[in-house]
Design a protein around this motif. Structure first.
Motif, short mmCIF file in Angstrom:
data_model
loop_
_atom_site.label_atom_id
_atom_site.label_comp_id
_atom_site.label_asym_id
_atom_site.label_seq_id
_atom_site.Cartn_x
_atom_site.Cartn_y
_atom_site.Cartn_z
N LEU A 270 43.28 64.49 52.27
CA LEU A 270 43.49 63.19 52.88
C LEU A 270 42.95 63.29 54.30
CD1 LEU A 270 44.72 60.34 52.71
CD2 LEU A 270 46.89 61.32 53.47
N ARG A 271 41.87 62.55 54.56
CA ARG A 271 41.20 62.66 55.86
C ARG A 271 40.74 61.26 56.29
NH1 ARG A 271 38.21 67.09 58.16
NH2 ARG A 271 38.68 68.23 56.24
N PHE A 272 41.17 60.83 57.46
CA PHE A 272 40.74 59.51 57.93
C PHE A 272 40.88 59.44 59.44
CE2 PHE A 272 45.27 59.14 57.05
CZ PHE A 272 45.76 58.59 58.21
N GLU A 273 40.25 58.42 60.00
CA GLU A 273 40.44 58.07 61.40
C GLU A 273 40.39 56.55 61.51
OE1 GLU A 273 36.22 58.45 63.59
OE2 GLU A 273 37.08 60.39 62.97
N ASN A 274 41.22 56.03 62.36
CA ASN A 274 41.35 54.58 62.50
C ASN A 274 41.54 54.26 63.98
OD1 ASN A 274 41.57 51.92 61.81
ND2 ASN A 274 43.09 52.29 60.18
N ILE A 297 46.40 68.08 50.04
CA ILE A 297 47.51 67.64 49.18
C ILE A 297 47.48 68.44 47.88
CG2 ILE A 297 48.62 65.71 48.00
CD1 ILE A 297 47.21 63.82 49.87
N THR A 298 48.53 69.19 47.65
CA THR A 298 48.70 69.91 46.38
C THR A 298 49.72 69.15 45.55
OG1 THR A 298 48.24 72.03 47.45
CG2 THR A 298 49.27 72.11 45.27
N THR A 299 49.31 68.72 44.38
CA THR A 299 50.17 67.88 43.54
C THR A 299 50.45 68.55 42.20
OG1 THR A 299 49.29 65.85 44.53
CG2 THR A 299 50.43 65.62 42.42
N GLY A 300 51.71 68.61 41.85
CA GLY A 300 52.11 69.11 40.54
C GLY A 300 52.69 67.98 39.71
N GLU A 301 52.36 67.97 38.43
CA GLU A 301 52.86 66.93 37.53
C GLU A 301 53.44 67.59 36.28
OE1 GLU A 301 49.46 63.60 38.70
OE2 GLU A 301 49.35 64.68 36.79
N ALA A 329 48.10 70.38 57.82
CA ALA A 329 48.04 69.03 58.37
C ALA A 329 47.86 69.06 59.89
CB ALA A 329 49.31 68.26 58.02
N SER A 330 47.05 68.15 60.38
CA SER A 330 46.88 68.00 61.82
C SER A 330 46.56 66.53 62.12
CB SER A 330 45.75 68.89 62.35
OG SER A 330 44.51 68.50 61.80
N ASN A 331 46.95 66.06 63.30
CA ASN A 331 46.66 64.69 63.70
C ASN A 331 46.58 64.61 65.22
OD1 ASN A 331 49.44 63.49 64.78
ND2 ASN A 331 49.90 64.76 62.95
N SER A 332 45.91 63.61 65.69
CA SER A 332 45.79 63.42 67.13
C SER A 332 45.62 61.94 67.44
CB SER A 332 44.60 64.20 67.70
OG SER A 332 43.38 63.69 67.17
N ASN A 347 48.99 66.39 67.47
CA ASN A 347 50.21 66.33 66.65
C ASN A 347 51.13 65.21 67.13
OD1 ASN A 347 49.43 68.55 65.04
ND2 ASN A 347 50.10 69.94 66.68
N TYR A 348 50.55 64.03 67.20
CA TYR A 348 51.25 62.86 67.71
C TYR A 348 52.46 62.51 66.84
CZ TYR A 348 51.92 58.00 69.16
OH TYR A 348 52.44 56.82 69.62
N VAL A 349 52.34 62.73 65.53
CA VAL A 349 53.46 62.49 64.62
C VAL A 349 53.66 63.72 63.74
CG1 VAL A 349 53.19 59.99 64.57
CG2 VAL A 349 51.95 61.40 62.92
N SER A 350 54.84 63.82 63.16
CA SER A 350 55.14 64.90 62.21
C SER A 350 55.50 64.28 60.86
CB SER A 350 56.30 65.76 62.72
OG SER A 350 55.97 66.36 63.95
N PRO A 351 54.51 64.06 59.99
CA PRO A 351 54.79 63.42 58.69
C PRO A 351 55.55 64.37 57.77
CG PRO A 351 52.53 64.17 58.75
CD PRO A 351 53.08 64.40 60.13
N PRO A 352 56.30 63.82 56.83
CA PRO A 352 57.00 64.68 55.85
C PRO A 352 56.00 65.53 55.07
CG PRO A 352 57.77 62.40 55.73
CD PRO A 352 56.56 62.40 56.59
N MET A 353 56.44 66.70 54.65
CA MET A 353 55.57 67.61 53.91
C MET A 353 55.77 67.52 52.40
SD MET A 353 53.61 69.27 56.09
CE MET A 353 53.45 67.68 56.91
#
Length: 401
Positions: A270-274, A297-301, A329-332, A347-353
């Motif tokens: 997941l990579r974006f800039e806005n 993102i590692t997803t198990g089903e 994860a990293s953000n700015s 690291n402006y925010v700390s999203p859930p892992m």
């Protein structure tokens, strides 16, 4: 979860509307002892003991036989052989197809009874006399575990003409493998040198649970909602990224050919800039902001998959639970205004892992040969943690090994 529920309902309807069969190479033996080659429906032990469904070829009409209508039938590749017999259980006679485990000096048969939910073994000697034995479940009486060992006395009596075998039945477990091995040892002891006394022996080592491994790659569209007040201007962001993964499917064709338990693990990013421009009437300035975010993102089903059983092309439906972990994860947040100048906050925010949710999907399989399949799948995945949400739609193309 509305879409997941729709997938699940379609999944259940498909299972209900499609009759199951599992035809394998085999033959039937008529009461006149004629052998007719064809295909036989390979089901559970209890179903096999009641009924034989037979087709002379893949497109031929199905024939149904009950005990006494034919002498017996056999699955060639599975080496499972059934013959029609009348047995007595608790003073009642039943016409059944007994599974032939060993045919020789003494014949060994197996039968699983659904009335009392017990397994039975039958030993028939050269004179045609048959001895049956079973084992009741273990019970706790007065805080003591009581085991039913009456079958050992029956074995001792059945093999009384071979002292080496009769004296060692105390070590025998009540299981198919143990019973076949014991009968095999009896034949080795009693058989004259140079003679082959076992005519047929069931292949008890063959397993009837099917496990398939698949690998795939594709593309994933992800809609990520932060649900944080600090990022109110970036409520939802989207990203298109590649995805790779693998899956295990475990099934029992004898029970339900088209249904399998599926475990899947995949890796995407997941990579974006806005950016955003906003005016502050309080400070009388305009501020420009750019928010960047990236993570793996590692997803198990884990769920169920239904595959239509007929044809080269087979539609599939699947549904289950999903779990995702965000890593690396990293953000700015970069901001710039006339009054404050440029600045960057890492690291402006700390999203859930960690995220839980569900998934559903449809697909199409192409049968390359008996073992290998090429498939494509469209998957919808919805997960969340508190107010943070991940919605994904993916296309996966893979190969079943």
């Amino acid at each position: 979860m509305k879409y997941i529920s729709i997938f699940f309902i379609l999944f259940c309807l498909s299972i209900t509307l499609n009759a199951q069969s599992n035809y394998k190479r085999g033959f039937i033996i008529t009461n006149e002892k004629d052998t007719i080659m064809g295909l036989v429906d390979f089901r559970t032990d209890r179903t096999n003991s009641k009924i034989c469904k037979f087709k002379k070829s893949e497109k031929a009409e199905e024939q149904v036989f009950y005990p006494k209508e034919i002498f017996g039938y056999m699955f060639i590749d599975e080496t499972k052989y059934y013959i029609s017999q009348t047995i007595n259980i608790k003073d009642k006679n039943y016409d059944v197809f007994l599974e032939y485990l060993v045919k020789g000096i003494k014949d060994l048969y197996f039968y699983s009874d659904e009335t009392d939910n017990l397994d039975y073994y039958f030993l028939k000697d050269e004179d045609g006399k048959m001895i049956s034995f079973t084992k009741e479940p273990d019970k706790i009486i007065d805080n003591t575990l009581k085991k039913d060992d009456k079958y050992k006395r029956a074995l001792n009596y059945a093999f009384r003409d071979c002292e080496a075998i009769a004296n060692n039945v105390d070590k025998v477990d009540f299981g198919r493998r143990s019973m076949i091995k014991l009968t095999e040892k009896y034949h080795k002891q009693m058989c004259s040198p140079g003679l082959e006394c076992i005519v047929f022996e069931n292949n008890y080592k063959k397993k009837f649970t099917k496990i398939n491994l698949s690998l795939y790659s594709g593309t994933q569209f992800t809609d990520y909602s932060f649900g944080m007040e600090k990022l109110v201007q970036y409520k939802s962001v989207q990203c298109l990224s590649p995805v790779i993964g693998g899956q295990f499917n475990i099934s029992s064709p004898r029970l339900i050919k088209s249904l399998s338990i599926q475990a899947d693990i995949s890796l995407s990013s997941l990579r974006f800039e806005n950016d955003h421009i906003w005016d502050s009437s309080t400070f009388g300035s305009t501020t420009y902001e750019k928010f960047k975010f990236k993570t793996l993102i590692t997803t198990g089903e884990l769920g169920f998959k239904y595959t239509h059983p007929n044809g080269k092309f087979s539609p599939t439906i699947e549904a289950g639970i999903s779990y995702s972990i965000l890593s690396d994860a990293s953000n700015s947040l970069y901001s710039e205004s006339i009054k404050n100048g440029p600045r960057t906050i890492d690291n402006y925010v700390s999203p859930p892992m960690h995220y839980w949710g569900g998934y559903g999907g449809i697909g199409l399989n192409y049968q390359v040969n008996k073992k290998h399949v090429v498939f494509c799948r469209f998957i919808y995945n919805r997960m969340s943690y508190l107010s943070t949400k991940i919605n994904g739609v993916g296309l996966k193309i893979g190969y079943m090994l």
